[in-house]
Design a protein around this motif. Sequence first.
Motif, short mmCIF file in Angstrom:
data_model
loop_
_atom_site.label_atom_id
_atom_site.label_comp_id
_atom_site.label_asym_id
_atom_site.label_seq_id
_atom_site.Cartn_x
_atom_site.Cartn_y
_atom_site.Cartn_z
N ARG A 81 -3.93 2.32 5.74
CA ARG A 81 -2.96 1.36 5.18
C ARG A 81 -3.36 -0.07 5.52
N SER A 82 -3.78 -0.30 6.76
CA SER A 82 -4.19 -1.64 7.16
C SER A 82 -5.46 -2.08 6.42
N VAL B 25 0.86 -1.18 0.00
CA VAL B 25 0.00 0.00 0.00
C VAL B 25 0.90 1.23 0.00
N ARG B 26 0.58 2.18 -0.87
CA ARG B 26 1.40 3.40 -0.91
C ARG B 26 0.52 4.63 -0.99
N GLU B 27 1.00 5.71 -0.40
CA GLU B 27 0.28 6.97 -0.47
C GLU B 27 0.51 7.56 -1.85
N VAL C 60 -3.26 0.33 -3.84
CA VAL C 60 -2.67 -1.01 -3.78
C VAL C 60 -2.98 -1.72 -5.09
N LYS D 258 -3.69 7.36 9.09
CA LYS D 258 -2.75 6.79 8.11
C LYS D 258 -2.51 5.30 8.37
N TYR E 117 -4.59 6.46 -0.94
CA TYR E 117 -3.69 5.32 -0.87
C TYR E 117 -4.07 4.35 -1.97
#
Length: 160
Positions: free
Chosen positions: A149-150, A3-5, A27, A145, A25
Motif C-alpha cells: 500500500r505504501s 490505494v485499494r485491494e 491506484v 500489505k 492493489y
Amino acid sequence: MPVREVTPEVDAGALLAGAQFVDAYRVAIGAAGLDARQACTRMVLHWPRWIKVLVGLRNIIVAPFGLKTSGEGMPAPGGMIGLFPVVSETPDRLVAGFNDYHLDFRLVVDVTGDAADRQVTSTTLVRTNNLLGRTYLTLIMPFHKLVVRSMMGAIVEPAR
C-alpha cells in the motif's frame, strides 16, 4: 483515489506456475503519463524510511539461512529496478522478481485505462518451495500489505 485491494486480473499460471499466493492493489493516476517501468520505479525507489528499515532487518535475519538479500547476480533481461530483476517488460506491463531456495516471487505492474483515467495495478505472486518458504510467507504477510500500500502511494506522490 486511495490505494485499494482488488481481485488479481493476471494469468498466474503463465507468470508463476503453481503460485500459492496472489494479491493485487490498484491506484488511480488520472492523466499522469506513466508507463509500467516508471510506475515500478516510483514504487521501488521511493520507499519510506520505515520500509528501508524493515528490508534491512529482513536481510540481516535471512542471511544466515543463505537466502538472497537482493536480486543481484540474477538474470535480468530488462536490467534491475532497485532490488528487483526485470523479467519482462512492455509499456503497459512490467514483470520483476526472482527465484530463491525458499520461494519464488513476481511483482507485476500494469498500467491501464485511457489517457484521462489511468490506473496502476501491482500484483504479487509467490510460490513457496519448502517449509522455510511457507514459514517466511506467513511471517511477512502482515507487513506485505502495509508495504505494498505504501509503495503504491509513491506512484501518485513520489518522495521528495
